[in-house]
Design an enzyme around this catalytic site. Sequence first.
Site, PDB file in Angstrom:
ATOM      1  CG  HIS A 110      37.735  31.813  43.862  1.00 29.70           C
ATOM      2  ND1 HIS A 110      37.819  31.697  45.227  1.00 29.70           N
ATOM      3  CD2 HIS A 110      36.529  32.375  43.615  1.00 29.70           C
ATOM      4  CE1 HIS A 110      36.717  32.168  45.782  1.00 29.70           C
ATOM      5  NE2 HIS A 110      35.908  32.592  44.821  1.00 29.70           N
ATOM      6  CG  HIS A 150      44.293  34.342  46.086  1.00 27.18           C
ATOM      7  ND1 HIS A 150      44.912  33.317  46.751  1.00 27.18           N
ATOM      8  CD2 HIS A 150      42.972  34.053  46.101  1.00 27.18           C
ATOM      9  CE1 HIS A 150      43.996  32.446  47.155  1.00 27.18           C
ATOM     10  NE2 HIS A 150      42.817  32.879  46.782  1.00 27.18           N
TER      11      HIS A 150
END
Length: 185
Positions: A110, A150
């Site tokens: 991302h 993350h």
Amino acid sequence: MNTLLQWDRWLQKSVNLDMISPINDKLMSLWSAEWPWFLIVLGFAIPIIRSRQWPRLWAIGWIGLTVGVSDMVSHYILKPWFGRIRPCRMEGLVRIVEGCSGYYSFPSNHAANAAVFATLWFLLFSRFQGSLAVLCAFVIGMSRVYLGVHYPTDILGGFIWGTFLALISYLIWQRLPLSRELAKA
């Protein structure tokens, strides 16, 4: 190295645990989804499409191609090579907001893809829109940490990888005949 890991864990906790609220859960899930990026890109591209500025449409395609390269290299080469396990796969480490996809976390796809888009849009089209895209990329990165999928350094690594790839892509673009058409438009 210890200091970096301590900073990573502290920032992870600050974003993932200290910012908990039902509103943040919804907002961060929204920002982390892929479809808002399509809306952002469409919003940037509609004026170009309406005015039929074909060289600019080729440039949008170039950005899309570069995002695709970023995504594939991150997913199929970099993540397995680094082999860093997602925080949501480590029991009790983070609060998981909406599931845990994938196994590896470094670098964040991302973040890398958002950095490619923002950097190339900034360089090829509009510094103002590119700056807005950088802001959106930052929020997307933060959303990935908030959701527990993350570590902050995954986001940082994604931003660095994406920006590096975007700069290489820009250098290649400048050597293509299409870039001269864009410069005239």
